[in-house]
Every structure is written in C-alpha cells, then in structure tokens.
Design a protein around this motif. Structure first.
Motif, PDB file in Angstrom:
ATOM      1  N   GLN A  38      22.580 -46.178   2.826  1.00 47.71           N
ATOM      2  CA  GLN A  38      22.524 -46.022   1.369  1.00 47.71           C
ATOM      3  C   GLN A  38      23.008 -47.291   0.695  1.00 47.71           C
ATOM      4  O   GLN A  38      24.127 -47.744   0.924  1.00 47.71           O
ATOM      5  N   TYR A  39      22.152 -47.851  -0.170  1.00 50.92           N
ATOM      6  CA  TYR A  39      22.542 -48.976  -0.999  1.00 50.92           C
ATOM      7  C   TYR A  39      23.067 -48.438  -2.325  1.00 50.92           C
ATOM      8  O   TYR A  39      22.747 -47.308  -2.706  1.00 50.92           O
ATOM      9  N   PRO A  40      23.842 -49.221  -3.065  1.00 49.35           N
ATOM     10  CA  PRO A  40      24.503 -48.717  -4.275  1.00 49.35           C
ATOM     11  C   PRO A  40      23.558 -48.024  -5.246  1.00 49.35           C
ATOM     12  O   PRO A  40      22.493 -48.540  -5.567  1.00 49.35           O
ATOM     13  N   ASN A  41      23.955 -46.835  -5.673  1.00 50.01           N
ATOM     14  CA  ASN A  41      23.212 -46.039  -6.648  1.00 50.01           C
ATOM     15  C   ASN A  41      21.773 -45.763  -6.216  1.00 50.01           C
ATOM     16  O   ASN A  41      20.881 -45.654  -7.065  1.00 50.01           O
ATOM     17  N   ARG A  42      21.565 -45.654  -4.939  1.00 49.32           N
ATOM     18  CA  ARG A  42      20.248 -45.334  -4.408  1.00 49.32           C
ATOM     19  C   ARG A  42      20.326 -44.116  -3.508  1.00 49.32           C
ATOM     20  O   ARG A  42      21.404 -43.659  -3.108  1.00 49.32           O
ATOM     21  N   GLY A  43      19.173 -43.579  -3.167  1.00 51.71           N
ATOM     22  CA  GLY A  43      19.115 -42.489  -2.212  1.00 51.71           C
ATOM     23  C   GLY A  43      19.328 -42.997  -0.797  1.00 51.71           C
ATOM     24  O   GLY A  43      19.495 -44.194  -0.566  1.00 51.71           O
ATOM     25  N   LEU A  44      19.329 -42.074   0.155  1.00 50.08           N
ATOM     26  CA  LEU A  44      19.506 -42.437   1.556  1.00 50.08           C
ATOM     27  C   LEU A  44      18.171 -42.846   2.161  1.00 50.08           C
ATOM     28  O   LEU A  44      17.146 -42.212   1.914  1.00 50.08           O
TER      29      LEU A  44
ATOM     30  N   ALA B  87      28.971 -35.754 -10.328  1.00 47.91           N
ATOM     31  CA  ALA B  87      28.655 -36.165  -8.960  1.00 47.91           C
ATOM     32  C   ALA B  87      27.298 -36.855  -8.952  1.00 47.91           C
ATOM     33  O   ALA B  87      26.606 -36.919  -9.965  1.00 47.91           O
ATOM     34  N   PHE B  88      26.938 -37.336  -7.789  1.00 49.28           N
ATOM     35  CA  PHE B  88      25.617 -37.914  -7.537  1.00 49.28           C
ATOM     36  C   PHE B  88      24.810 -36.863  -6.789  1.00 49.28           C
ATOM     37  O   PHE B  88      25.236 -36.363  -5.755  1.00 49.28           O
ATOM     38  N   TYR B  89      23.641 -36.504  -7.335  1.00 46.06           N
ATOM     39  CA  TYR B  89      22.838 -35.431  -6.757  1.00 46.06           C
ATOM     40  C   TYR B  89      21.592 -36.017  -6.099  1.00 46.06           C
ATOM     41  O   TYR B  89      20.842 -36.790  -6.725  1.00 46.06           O
ATOM     42  N   LEU B  90      21.366 -35.607  -4.877  1.00 47.26           N
ATOM     43  CA  LEU B  90      20.251 -36.124  -4.088  1.00 47.26           C
ATOM     44  C   LEU B  90      19.324 -34.996  -3.675  1.00 47.26           C
ATOM     45  O   LEU B  90      19.766 -33.955  -3.187  1.00 47.26           O
ATOM     46  N   CYS B  91      18.049 -35.239  -3.860  1.00 44.55           N
ATOM     47  CA  CYS B  91      17.011 -34.317  -3.421  1.00 44.55           C
ATOM     48  C   CYS B  91      16.364 -34.903  -2.168  1.00 44.55           C
ATOM     49  O   CYS B  91      16.252 -36.130  -2.031  1.00 44.55           O
ATOM     50  N   ALA B  92      15.965 -34.048  -1.254  1.00 44.68           N
ATOM     51  CA  ALA B  92      15.306 -34.492  -0.030  1.00 44.68           C
ATOM     52  C   ALA B  92      14.173 -33.547   0.313  1.00 44.68           C
ATOM     53  O   ALA B  92      14.124 -32.410  -0.172  1.00 44.68           O
ATOM     54  N   SER B  93      13.266 -34.015   1.164  1.00 46.15           N
ATOM     55  CA  SER B  93      12.208 -33.136   1.655  1.00 46.15           C
ATOM     56  C   SER B  93      11.913 -33.465   3.104  1.00 46.15           C
ATOM     57  O   SER B  93      12.223 -34.562   3.590  1.00 46.15           O
ATOM     58  N   SER B  94      11.330 -32.504   3.808  1.00 44.93           N
ATOM     59  CA  SER B  94      10.884 -32.729   5.180  1.00 44.93           C
ATOM     60  C   SER B  94       9.573 -31.991   5.383  1.00 44.93           C
ATOM     61  O   SER B  94       9.257 -31.051   4.653  1.00 44.93           O
ATOM     62  N   GLY B 108      15.210 -38.737  -2.229  1.00 45.91           N
ATOM     63  CA  GLY B 108      14.885 -39.355  -3.500  1.00 45.91           C
ATOM     64  C   GLY B 108      15.976 -40.325  -3.914  1.00 45.91           C
ATOM     65  O   GLY B 108      16.986 -40.466  -3.224  1.00 45.91           O
ATOM     66  N   PRO B 109      15.811 -40.992  -5.070  1.00 43.56           N
ATOM     67  CA  PRO B 109      16.757 -42.015  -5.504  1.00 43.56           C
ATOM     68  C   PRO B 109      18.038 -41.469  -6.122  1.00 43.56           C
ATOM     69  O   PRO B 109      18.983 -42.229  -6.325  1.00 43.56           O
ATOM     70  N   GLY B 110      18.072 -40.177  -6.432  1.00 44.54           N
ATOM     71  CA  GLY B 110      19.300 -39.575  -6.932  1.00 44.54           C
ATOM     72  C   GLY B 110      19.418 -39.522  -8.439  1.00 44.54           C
ATOM     73  O   GLY B 110      18.763 -40.280  -9.167  1.00 44.54           O
TER      74      GLY B 110
END
Lengths: 113, 116
Positions: A38-44, B87-94, B108-110
């Motif tokens: 993960q880079y800053p303020n980015r997704g994984l 918080a930082f919220y992250l969405c994902a898919s598979s 996703g980018p959050g």
C-alpha cells in the motif's frame, strides 16, 4: 484464535541491499497466503500468493516469498531494494475452506538512497 | 486499483449523520468486500457479499449497513450508530465467492471518512 503476525512495525534498508519483511501465521489446516503493498492514501496492490506447490513464490516488481510450513512463516523478500519500494506491506492469510482474509498489522518499509 | 472505483475520495460527516460510500467494479467479479483500516491495526472486515442480493456480516459490522442489488455495486452506509467512524475504508472484489478460496482480492483506492 487464527491470526497473522508481522513482528516489525518498520524495516529500514539501504538501496541495493536485500530486504526481508517477516510474516508468521497461526491457523488450522493448510492456509492460503498473500502479500499486498500500500502506497500512501491508496488501496492495496496484490504482490503474490501461495496456494500450493513450490514453496518459493515469485510476484510483481521483483518480490518473492517463501512458504515455510514448519515455521509457519511466509516472509517477503527482494534481492535488491529500490527507493520506490518504500511503502506499507501487508501479509494476509485465508484459512483453509474459509472465505475471509485475516490481515497482519502491516510493516512499513523504508529504503534509503 | 484498476477496475474498482470508490467515491468520494474524501468525505466529511457531522456527528449523527448517515453517509454512504460508493464502490463499483467492472471486473465481473461475484464477490465484494468492505474493510476498515485504522493506523496500526491492519484491515478489518465489515461486510462481504458473495452473490447479488446476499451479504454477510464481517468482524465489525455494528453501525454499518450494505446492499447488493447489482453485481457491480456494493455501497456501504455508515450510520450514526457507528461510534468511531473516522477511518480509511477499502472496497475489494474477487472473481468468485463461495468455495473458491484461492481467489485474489483486488482493492479499490479507498475513501477517507472524517467525522467532524
């Protein structure tokens, strides 16, 4: 309880040197193991995963990881670090026959020029 | 991050307000997930959905709600019942949910939510 441990909050390494980011797990059965960056303020971003077969897994950007069943570890490695590798790295495990990923708390990698 | 979009990137909320975070994917994935990221705690699963019109609670579902009316969309509502929503919220898919446990989750980018 099933868990993932990343024992180092931060790893510092000089550019050009090899790097290792450690991960150990505690789950029942055979796990599926993943590394993300993960880079800053980015997704994984997905780096690599171990499902079965060869214990050494190669992934994106020159990273690799070695599955060690006896030590219940899945350490991330790279032969020669780049400054651009500086980021937060997460190890994750999916216990066998479950649909949830368990994440470690992350390790911040800092590569110095 | 390609293929999964989250909006907005930053969101500010007053206490007592509900807010909805958007997550859309064009990867034709069956399964979608919502995670919450707090400093030093890794990612924690809020809700997940393996198929349209079905979803399950994750580890920290209290104060959140979701819907999955379309395959490509999985919005998350943070309700006023969530005690500490910043918080930082992250969405994902598979690709597949269910029994394909080897699938990779793509993120996703959050969205960074701040409660004022």
């Amino acid at each position: 309880a099933q868990s993932v441990a990343q024992p180092e909050d931060q790893v510092n390494v000089a550019e050009g040197n090899p790097l290792t980011v450690k991960c150990t797990y505690s789950v029942s059965g055979n796990p599926y193991l993943f590394w993300y960056v993960q880079y800053p303020n980015r997704g994984l971003q997905f780096l690599l995963k171990y499902i079965t077969g060869d214990n050494l897994v190669k992934g994106s950007y020159g990273f690799e990881a070695e599955f060690n069943k006896s030590q219940t570890s899945f350490h991330l490695k790279k032969p020669s670090a780049l400054v651009s590798d500086s980021a937060l790295y997460f190890c994750a495990v999916r216990p066998y026959n479950t649909d949830k990923l368990i994440f470690g708390t992350g390790t911040r990698l800092q590569v110095f020029p | 991050d390609g293929g999964i979009t989250q909006s907005p990137k930053y969101l500010f909320r007053k206490e007592g307000q509900n807010v909805t975070l958007s997550c859309e994917q064009n990867l034709n994935h069956d399964a979608m997930y919502w995670y919450r990221q707090d400093p030093g705690q890794g990612l924690r699963l809020i809700y997940y959905s393996q198929i349209v019109n079905d979803f399950q609670k994750g580890d920290i579902a209290e104060g959140y709600s979701v819907s999955r009316e379309k395959k490509e969309s999985f919005p998350l509502t943070v309700t006023s019942a969530q005690k500490n929503p910043t918080a930082f919220y992250l969405c994902a898919s598979s690709i597949e949910g269910g029994e394909t446990y080897t699938d990779t989750q793509y993120f996703g980018p959050g969205t960074r939510l701040t409660v004022l």
